[in-house]
Scaffold this motif. Structure first.
Motif, mmCIF file in Angstrom:
data_model
loop_
_atom_site.group_PDB
_atom_site.id
_atom_site.type_symbol
_atom_site.label_atom_id
_atom_site.label_comp_id
_atom_site.label_asym_id
_atom_site.label_seq_id
_atom_site.Cartn_x
_atom_site.Cartn_y
_atom_site.Cartn_z
ATOM 1 N N ARG A 196 1.047 -1.183 -0.141
ATOM 2 C CA ARG A 196 0.025 -0.088 -0.021
ATOM 3 C C ARG A 196 0.964 1.260 -0.094
ATOM 4 O O ARG A 196 0.542 2.042 -0.538
ATOM 5 N N ARG A 197 1.820 1.325 0.659
ATOM 6 C CA ARG A 197 2.807 2.446 0.672
ATOM 7 C C ARG A 197 3.526 2.550 -0.483
ATOM 8 O O ARG A 197 3.772 3.738 -1.130
ATOM 9 N N GLN A 198 3.595 1.743 -1.590
ATOM 10 C CA GLN A 198 4.048 1.631 -2.705
ATOM 11 C C GLN A 198 2.965 1.915 -3.789
ATOM 12 O O GLN A 198 3.089 2.208 -5.156
ATOM 13 N N GLY A 199 1.745 2.463 -3.366
ATOM 14 C CA GLY A 199 0.624 2.632 -4.159
ATOM 15 C C GLY A 199 -0.409 1.589 -4.608
ATOM 16 O O GLY A 199 -1.239 1.908 -5.629
ATOM 17 N N ALA A 200 0.034 0.503 -4.191
ATOM 18 C CA ALA A 200 -0.889 -0.885 -4.743
ATOM 19 C C ALA A 200 -2.296 -0.655 -4.191
ATOM 20 O O ALA A 200 -2.332 0.140 -3.092
ATOM 21 N N GLY A 201 -3.204 -1.223 -4.670
ATOM 22 C CA GLY A 201 -4.559 -1.384 -4.387
ATOM 23 C C GLY A 201 -4.567 -2.285 -3.075
ATOM 24 O O GLY A 201 -3.858 -2.864 -2.672
ATOM 25 N N PRO A 202 -5.970 -2.488 -2.649
ATOM 26 C CA PRO A 202 -6.205 -3.384 -1.524
ATOM 27 C C PRO A 202 -5.829 -4.660 -1.559
ATOM 28 O O PRO A 202 -5.887 -5.194 -2.879
ATOM 29 N N THR A 203 -5.499 -5.458 -0.648
ATOM 30 C CA THR A 203 -5.383 -6.917 -0.662
ATOM 31 C C THR A 203 -6.907 -7.532 -0.713
ATOM 32 O O THR A 203 -7.816 -7.408 0.204
ATOM 33 N N ILE A 204 -7.115 -8.718 -1.682
ATOM 34 C CA ILE A 204 -8.214 -9.523 -1.079
ATOM 35 C C ILE A 204 -7.697 -10.888 -0.599
ATOM 36 O O ILE A 204 -6.907 -11.647 -1.092
ATOM 37 N N LEU A 205 -8.541 -10.943 0.611
ATOM 38 C CA LEU A 205 -7.961 -12.090 1.372
ATOM 39 C C LEU A 205 -9.392 -13.109 1.250
ATOM 40 O O LEU A 205 -10.277 -12.867 1.819
ATOM 41 N N VAL A 206 -9.094 -14.159 0.798
ATOM 42 C CA VAL A 206 -10.071 -15.298 0.590
ATOM 43 C C VAL A 206 -9.926 -16.224 1.750
ATOM 44 O O VAL A 206 -8.778 -16.839 2.145
ATOM 45 N N SER A 207 -11.139 -16.309 2.657
ATOM 46 C CA SER A 207 -11.014 -16.906 3.949
ATOM 47 C C SER A 207 -12.168 -17.707 4.049
ATOM 48 O O SER A 207 -13.278 -17.331 3.685
ATOM 49 N N PRO A 208 -12.152 -18.987 4.864
ATOM 50 C CA PRO A 208 -13.189 -19.963 4.612
ATOM 51 C C PRO A 208 -14.204 -19.950 5.424
ATOM 52 O O PRO A 208 -15.408 -20.552 5.288
ATOM 53 N N LEU A 209 -13.889 -19.498 6.689
ATOM 54 C CA LEU A 209 -15.122 -19.424 7.826
ATOM 55 C C LEU A 209 -15.264 -18.234 8.591
ATOM 56 O O LEU A 209 -14.377 -17.231 8.654
ATOM 57 N N LEU A 210 -16.432 -17.882 8.876
ATOM 58 C CA LEU A 210 -16.768 -16.553 9.642
ATOM 59 C C LEU A 210 -16.019 -16.667 10.836
ATOM 60 O O LEU A 210 -15.467 -15.433 10.962
ATOM 61 N N LEU A 216 -9.696 -6.705 1.766
ATOM 62 C CA LEU A 216 -11.059 -7.098 1.806
ATOM 63 C C LEU A 216 -11.095 -8.659 1.952
ATOM 64 O O LEU A 216 -10.420 -9.226 1.259
ATOM 65 N N LEU A 217 -11.860 -9.036 2.966
ATOM 66 C CA LEU A 217 -11.969 -10.411 3.308
ATOM 67 C C LEU A 217 -13.356 -10.995 2.786
ATOM 68 O O LEU A 217 -14.163 -10.529 2.790
ATOM 69 N N VAL A 218 -13.260 -12.146 1.861
ATOM 70 C CA VAL A 218 -14.361 -12.530 1.187
ATOM 71 C C VAL A 218 -14.430 -14.131 1.351
ATOM 72 O O VAL A 218 -13.160 -14.583 1.541
ATOM 73 N N SER A 219 -15.267 -14.834 1.318
ATOM 74 C CA SER A 219 -15.543 -16.195 1.319
ATOM 75 C C SER A 219 -15.419 -16.737 -0.202
ATOM 76 O O SER A 219 -15.595 -15.929 -1.090
ATOM 77 N N PRO A 220 -14.769 -17.952 -0.265
ATOM 78 C CA PRO A 220 -14.810 -18.352 -1.655
ATOM 79 C C PRO A 220 -16.229 -18.437 -2.390
ATOM 80 O O PRO A 220 -16.276 -18.109 -3.629
ATOM 81 N N GLU A 221 -17.202 -18.601 -1.566
ATOM 82 C CA GLU A 221 -18.471 -18.752 -2.237
ATOM 83 C C GLU A 221 -18.899 -17.316 -2.687
ATOM 84 O O GLU A 221 -19.629 -17.327 -3.745
ATOM 85 N N ARG A 222 -18.608 -16.331 -1.893
ATOM 86 C CA ARG A 222 -18.858 -14.877 -2.418
ATOM 87 C C ARG A 222 -18.197 -14.513 -3.750
ATOM 88 O O ARG A 222 -19.103 -13.707 -4.643
#
Length: 750
Positions: free
Chosen positions: A63-77, A120-126
């Protein structure tokens, strides 16, 4: 020290709140691979090693280098909640989109548009939700700075917790701009799973990829866990690489030994003795912890038993309300309960660093799955106790789950055919149930598999066929089935080994650094007591002898059943419904579930049924259910459902009820039109169609019912699964003038 390392170390120390903190071996190597080299990395490290630190530090640097957000795929609530909380402590702005927070989605979208989100955390189903996939994900992918796939063993159908939606990540990676780094992490992957995951990360985005999840180079082509080009290291935390078509995956793998854990196995003869042991010794277990069971019923029964004995525990299963689950997680973390009695729903990533013990009532089906669950304990303590109390019923439960995730060729082709025949218009899952004889959960799982394979696609309004050819990979599924059998045998071997238990688990995960731990019951001696207090044995026996579970009446006809020739829809008229009923127990219950499983063992097999009158003990248990029922009006007579498999059993129970209550047994309904068709199980629409117009009130029964007009009757059946047999039988009796029908079944299937 490089500039990247200095900046990363500063972030790490803020993350952990210590000025003297430094990276574990392999952590900075992973960060450097992502941030400076912008490559793909697979990190296989023990629980508690600090995999989350890798992606949080890498995120802030990018992010300090100007990159966008990380997408973190996570399986459980539960895992998502812990990751969001950990991110906040690290100064990382993390938000999630999941089934539990739809009210927050609009705000999350605004935050993303304003570049106010780091992770941004999302489930694989999302990822396959039509609106998210088609309207939000494309714009997000143009800006993504890092993709993280947590619990990456879920990608592999050789993994202990395969989830079809994870395989979509291949397509997601292929859509990302060039140069976006990818990180996959897991603590529970043997060589075969490591090879499979790395191969999928390699082929995704490769110019030579065919798009098939089983293309040449996949471990499925050889089945060898040590095929040429495997990224599996020899235990060194330093990286190795696999290159295919110009795309390289760096694998960083370290030793998996958990020095804080003290492992043990205590073999006891039955459920009663296991529960009595737990009642006798739960207070001696250190701190607070998790008690794992294999089924929802076992978790609920065990939690109830412990609470009634004065122990502060809570049940935690996939059927527990989301808010209650979140509350229970917090109570365990604050040590407000001694334990959560949980199924595998409380597993991957749940973070309580000082968890004092993990105890299993029944064994998971593989050493790899067991290692994952016991890894919850002792993450930030010098000592934690891990004890397995295996059950004689374990193998039966394993057998059911071993094949539940593998598609049947016949069912898969039926689903594709139904969608194709619908002319391109989407079909909802309930509408598909009326066209394919599958229950909702296995149907949804099969649709996901077919979606990943490219044969069907989820769209707004349901599912459509893509028209792409689909071939059933029988050889692959046979290999998977054989692997599951081998894993089960390995778990039995773990229970019986006389060698070091930690070394056994490490070798099951292909960790070549494994040496005896010097702490487990085999390396030293049994560190746990083996006795059972006599008074606790009595308490456990009384709890397991508890009888009676609710049998809820059906209130609505299944969607689409008219297409199967049953012309009903909507609500079942009040004048045709049953009242709430009772069953002796569920087949999955710890107490009477065991004897009932023996009675109905051949219910769904080709073996001839075993039929005999109910034993005196079973009869007395059933009569106790009636005594505790608490109905508004006492039944005036008994009627039974005709059974082709257990006529003696059903007849003996009906006669016993009549004798005990001094009621007339009026006999059974008649079987007509050949009797019920199909097999046990299946979805609601098909089960109703299979019993509709196959029962009738015969002339003798009709005449007998005249004498009890305006009074309730007790309707007796053997096994209730879908409840449509009882519903149809009850409807016939109500239409014959019976005032109310009180259904009773010996067993509920679940």
């Amino acid at each position: 020290m490089t500039d990247t390392r200095a900046a990363a170390l500063e972030i790490l120390r803020n993350l952990v709140g210590r000025d003297d903190a430094d990276f574990h071996e392999g952590q900075f190597e992973a960060i450097e691979t992502l941030v400076d080299q912008r490559r793909r990395a697979l990190v296989v490290q023990r629980t508690g090693w600090g995999k989350s630190a890798v992606y949080f530090v890498a995120t802030l640097l990018l992010r300090r280098q100007g990159a966008g957000p990380t997408i973190l795929v996570s399986p459980l609530l539960a895992l998502m909640r812990d990751q969001v909380a950990a991110a906040a402590r690290a100064g990382v702005r993390a938000v999630s989109i999941n089934s539990a927070n739809p009210h927050e989605w609009a705000e999350v979208q605004q935050q993303l548009q304003g570049d106010e989100v780091d992770v941004l955390l999302v489930s694989p189903e999302r990822l396959n939700n039509p609106k998210f996939r088609d309207e939000q994900l494309p714009a997000l992918l143009t800006r993504v700075g890092l993709l993280v796939v947590d619990e990456a063993h879920c990608i592999s159908d050789w993994g202990h917790d395969f989830r079809p939606d994870y395989r979509r990540l291949r397509d997601l990676i292929a859509q990302m701009p060039a140069g976006v780094p990818v990180l996959a992490t897991t603590a529970t992957a043997n060589s075969r799973v490591v090879t499979d995951v790395a191969a999928q990360l390699v082929t995704a985005g490769s110019p030579h990829s065919t798009g098939s999840p089983h293309s040449t180079g996949s471990p499925h082509s050889t089945g060898s866990p040590h095929s040429t080009g495997s990224p599996h290291s020899t235990g060194s935390p330093h990286s190795t690489g696999t290159t295919t078509g110009g795309t390289e995956v760096v694998t960083i793998r370290g030793p998996l030994a958990r020095a804080s854990l003290r492992l043990g196995v205590l073999r006891l003869p039955d459920s009663r003795t296991r529960l009595a042991w737990l009642l006798s010794h739960i207070d001696e277990l250190p701190g607070s912890g998790i008690i794992y069971t294999l089924t929802v019923s076992a978790a609920e029964d065990t939690a109830r038993l412990l609470r009634e004995a004065g122990h502060p525990v809570r049940a935690y299963t996939g059927q527990t309300d989301t808010a209650e689950r979140e509350e229970s997680e917090g109570m365990l973390k604050r040590n407000e309960v001694k334990a959560l009695v949980a199924t595998s729903a409380l597993g991957m990533g749940f973070d309580k660093p000082d968890l004092g013990f993990v105890l299993h009532l029944g064994a998971p089906s593989s050493p790899v799955a067991y290692y994952q669950q016991v890894g919850r304990a002792g993450r930030a303590t010098e000592n934690a106790d891990v004890l397995l109390l295996p059950g004689v019923e374990d193998e039966d439960i394993w057998q059911y789950f071993a094949t539940s995730s593998m598609p049947s060729q016949h069912k898969a082709e039926a689903v594709i055919g139904a969608l194709t025949d619908h002319g391109g218009a989407p079909l909802s899952t309930p509408a598909l149930e009326a066209r394919v004889d599958l229950k909702r959960s296995p149907l949804e799982l099969l649709l996901k598999v077919l979606d990943v394979d490219g044969a069907v696609r989820r769209v707004t309004g349901g599912w459509v066929s893509t028209g792409q050819p689909w071939l059933y990979d029988r050889e692959r599924y046979e290999r998977i089935a054989a692997a599951r059998v081998n894993e089960q045998q390995a778990m039995l071997d773990y229970e019986r080994t006389t060698g070091c238990r930690m070394e056994f688990l490490q070798r099951a995960l292909d960790d070549d650094t494994a040496v005896p731990c010097g702490r487990c019951d085999n390396c030293t001696m049994a560190w746990f007591p083996g006795d059972v207090a006599p008074e606790m044995a009595s308490v456990a026996a009384a709890s397991l002898d508890r009888v009676g579970v609710a049998l809820e009446p059906r209130a609505q006809w299944p969607t689409g059943v008219a297409s199967l020739g049953v012309n009903v829809r909507g609500n079942i008229p009040a004048g045709e419904r049953m009242l709430p009923g009772r069953a002796l127990a569920r087949l999955t219950d710890l107490g009477w579930g065991g004897p009932l499983r023996g009675l109905f063992a051949t219910q769904t097999s080709d073996a001839p049924p075993t039929d005999a009158p109910a034993s005196p003990a079973l009869i007395q248990a059933c009569i106790r259910v009636l005594a505790e029922w608490g109905w508004d009006e006492r039944p005036a007579a008994v009627v039974s459902v005709p059974s082709r498999r257990h006529p003696l059993l059903v007849g003996s129970v009906a006669q016993a009820f009549a004798d005990a209550g001094r009621l007339p047994w009026l006999g059974s309904l008649d079987l007509v039109n050949g009797g019920p068709t199909g097999t046990a199980g299946g979805n609601s629409a098909y089960r109703l169609a299979n019993v509709w117009d196959h029962f009738a009130v015969g002339s003798e029964l009709a005449a007998a019912l005249e004498a009890v007009q305006g009074r309730p009757i007790l309707l007796v059946d053997d096994l209730a699964d879908s409840r449509w047999t009882l519903t149809v039988a009850g409807r016939l009796l109500r239409r014959q003038g019976v005032a109310a029908v009180l259904p009773f079944a010996l067993a509920l299937k679940s």
